[in-house]
Write a protein that holds these residues in place. Structure first.
Motif, PDB file in Angstrom:
ATOM      1  N   UNK A 142       0.833  -1.205   0.000  1.00  0.00           N
ATOM      2  CA  UNK A 142       0.000   0.000   0.000  1.00  0.00           C
ATOM      3  C   UNK A 142       0.867   1.255   0.000  1.00  0.00           C
ATOM      4  N   UNK A 143       0.458   2.236  -0.777  1.00  0.00           N
ATOM      5  CA  UNK A 143       1.196   3.489  -0.789  1.00  0.00           C
ATOM      6  C   UNK A 143       0.895   4.276   0.481  1.00  0.00           C
ATOM      7  N   UNK A 144       1.920   4.878   1.094  1.00  0.00           N
ATOM      8  CA  UNK A 144       1.667   5.698   2.279  1.00  0.00           C
ATOM      9  C   UNK A 144       0.870   6.931   1.895  1.00  0.00           C
ATOM     10  N   UNK A 145       0.060   7.418   2.798  1.00  0.00           N
ATOM     11  CA  UNK A 145      -0.725   8.603   2.510  1.00  0.00           C
ATOM     12  C   UNK A 145       0.117   9.862   2.597  1.00  0.00           C
ATOM     13  N   UNK A 146      -0.446  10.957   2.138  1.00  0.00           N
ATOM     14  CA  UNK A 146       0.244  12.239   2.212  1.00  0.00           C
ATOM     15  C   UNK A 146       0.486  12.597   3.670  1.00  0.00           C
ATOM     16  N   UNK A 147       1.738  12.919   4.003  1.00  0.00           N
ATOM     17  CA  UNK A 147       2.104  13.157   5.395  1.00  0.00           C
ATOM     18  C   UNK A 147       1.982  14.619   5.797  1.00  0.00           C
ATOM     19  N   UNK A 163       2.253  19.064   4.023  1.00  0.00           N
ATOM     20  CA  UNK A 163       2.104  19.922   2.850  1.00  0.00           C
ATOM     21  C   UNK A 163       3.436  20.335   2.234  1.00  0.00           C
ATOM     22  N   UNK A 164       4.541  19.829   2.742  1.00  0.00           N
ATOM     23  CA  UNK A 164       5.847  20.173   2.191  1.00  0.00           C
ATOM     24  C   UNK A 164       5.993  19.609   0.783  1.00  0.00           C
ATOM     25  N   UNK A 165       6.624  20.374  -0.119  1.00  0.00           N
ATOM     26  CA  UNK A 165       6.817  19.859  -1.473  1.00  0.00           C
ATOM     27  C   UNK A 165       7.836  18.725  -1.500  1.00  0.00           C
ATOM     28  N   UNK A 166       8.566  18.534  -0.405  1.00  0.00           N
ATOM     29  CA  UNK A 166       9.518  17.427  -0.326  1.00  0.00           C
ATOM     30  C   UNK A 166       8.853  16.127   0.116  1.00  0.00           C
ATOM     31  N   UNK A 167       7.585  16.190   0.514  1.00  0.00           N
ATOM     32  CA  UNK A 167       6.860  14.996   0.950  1.00  0.00           C
ATOM     33  C   UNK A 167       6.282  14.303  -0.278  1.00  0.00           C
ATOM     34  N   UNK A 168       7.061  13.405  -0.880  1.00  0.00           N
ATOM     35  CA  UNK A 168       6.676  12.795  -2.159  1.00  0.00           C
ATOM     36  C   UNK A 168       6.610  11.271  -2.122  1.00  0.00           C
ATOM     37  N   UNK A 169       6.873  10.660  -0.969  1.00  0.00           N
ATOM     38  CA  UNK A 169       6.909   9.197  -0.907  1.00  0.00           C
ATOM     39  C   UNK A 169       5.585   8.568  -1.330  1.00  0.00           C
ATOM     40  N   UNK A 170       4.488   9.267  -1.074  1.00  0.00           N
ATOM     41  CA  UNK A 170       3.172   8.699  -1.366  1.00  0.00           C
ATOM     42  C   UNK A 170       2.820   8.749  -2.850  1.00  0.00           C
ATOM     43  N   UNK A 171       3.653   9.384  -3.653  1.00  0.00           N
ATOM     44  CA  UNK A 171       3.324   9.572  -5.061  1.00  0.00           C
ATOM     45  C   UNK A 171       3.762   8.423  -5.960  1.00  0.00           C
ATOM     46  N   UNK A 172       4.634   7.564  -5.474  1.00  0.00           N
ATOM     47  CA  UNK A 172       5.163   6.512  -6.346  1.00  0.00           C
ATOM     48  C   UNK A 172       5.267   5.192  -5.610  1.00  0.00           C
ATOM     49  N   UNK A 173       5.211   4.114  -6.377  1.00  0.00           N
ATOM     50  CA  UNK A 173       5.346   2.782  -5.794  1.00  0.00           C
ATOM     51  C   UNK A 173       6.803   2.453  -5.518  1.00  0.00           C
ATOM     52  N   UNK A 174       7.711   3.027  -6.311  1.00  0.00           N
ATOM     53  CA  UNK A 174       9.140   2.797  -6.126  1.00  0.00           C
ATOM     54  C   UNK A 174       9.813   3.967  -5.447  1.00  0.00           C
ATOM     55  N   UNK A 175      11.143   3.965  -5.486  1.00  0.00           N
ATOM     56  CA  UNK A 175      11.901   5.041  -4.853  1.00  0.00           C
ATOM     57  C   UNK A 175      11.725   6.363  -5.588  1.00  0.00           C
TER      58      UNK A 175
END
Length: 242
Positions: free
Chosen positions: A13-18, A20-32
């Protein structure tokens, strides 16, 4: 063509948006890192969301005419939808689904064929083509004598070069962040030239405060920051622009 903002669920499962920082991008992709396909679908989803907001704004909880705002939301949705289509086209090129011309109109090569060349215009050899260049190569392939796919054209480019590459936008952001860190560091250390203490501005010999710091103070701050963040300067890979 409209891209449907529906994707298969990833293995994890993809993590949800953590935040509002523009550096918070982990939730946007399945990979790195985000893929072009994921980027296209996200833009498509954002367009759908804006269209839905525009529709909801037709009948707000409090009666107020929002015609201008609704039109703006719909225009922005159209812009995002166009961007999604462009990104999807680039994704297909990257995957090798679209033939590309082996060179540009002036005869310059790209990808592995551009290595060890000395083109001085357009930012240097197009070892890693820009998105605009890829679209241009795809267009020119329709009447080119020889064509090649993107994976074929990039075969032979050193992996270390590909891993070290970053976009011009990322370079500029990284330099701004580094320069801001240097400015903060300058005020954390003392100045050998004017004896200004920590959190104190440098002074001239006549005692006037200055916004700039003395050279020795700045060099020390730069050395401290560069060692802390592992700064290696701008990306050495020449990427041609269009």
């Amino acid at each position: 063509m409209r891209i449907h903002a529906i994707v298969d669920a990833p293995d994890r499962p993809l993590p949800g948006q953590q935040d509002t920082s523009d550096a918070s991008t982990d939730h946007l992709s399945a990979g790195d890192r985000i893929t072009l396909d994921e980027l296209a679908v996200h833009c498509s989803a954002a367009a759908v969301w804006l269209d839905q907001l525009a529709r909801a704004a037709e009948t707000p909880d409090t009666p107020v005419e929002l015609a201008d705002d609704i039109d703006c939301l719909r225009r922005e949705a159209t812009t995002l939808r166009d961007r999604a289509g462009r990104l999807q086209r680039i994704a297909r090129i990257i995957d090798g689904d679209v033939p590309l011309a082996t060179g540009f109109a002036a005869g310059d090569r790209w990808g592995a064929a551009a290595m060890n060349t000395d083109r001085e215009t357009y930012g240097g050899p197009a070892i890693i083509p820009t998105a605009n260049q890829l679209l241009l190569l795809a267009r020119d392939a329709s009447y080119a004598e020889n064509t090649v796919t993107y994976p074929e054209g990039m075969a032979g480019v050193r992996k270390s070069l590909l891993l070290s590459w970053e976009s011009k936008t990322a370079q500029e952001r990284r330099r701004r962040e580094r320069d801001a860190a240097v400015q903060e560091e300058e005020l954390r250390i003392e100045c050998e030239s004017c004896d200004a203490g920590a959190q104190q501005r440098c002074r001239t010999k006549t005692g006037r405060l200055a916004e700039l710091t003395h050279k020795v103070r700045r060099r020390t701050a730069e050395a401290n920051v560069d060692a802390r963040i592992g700064w290696v300067g701008d990306n050495p890979v020449a990427v041609a622009g269009t």
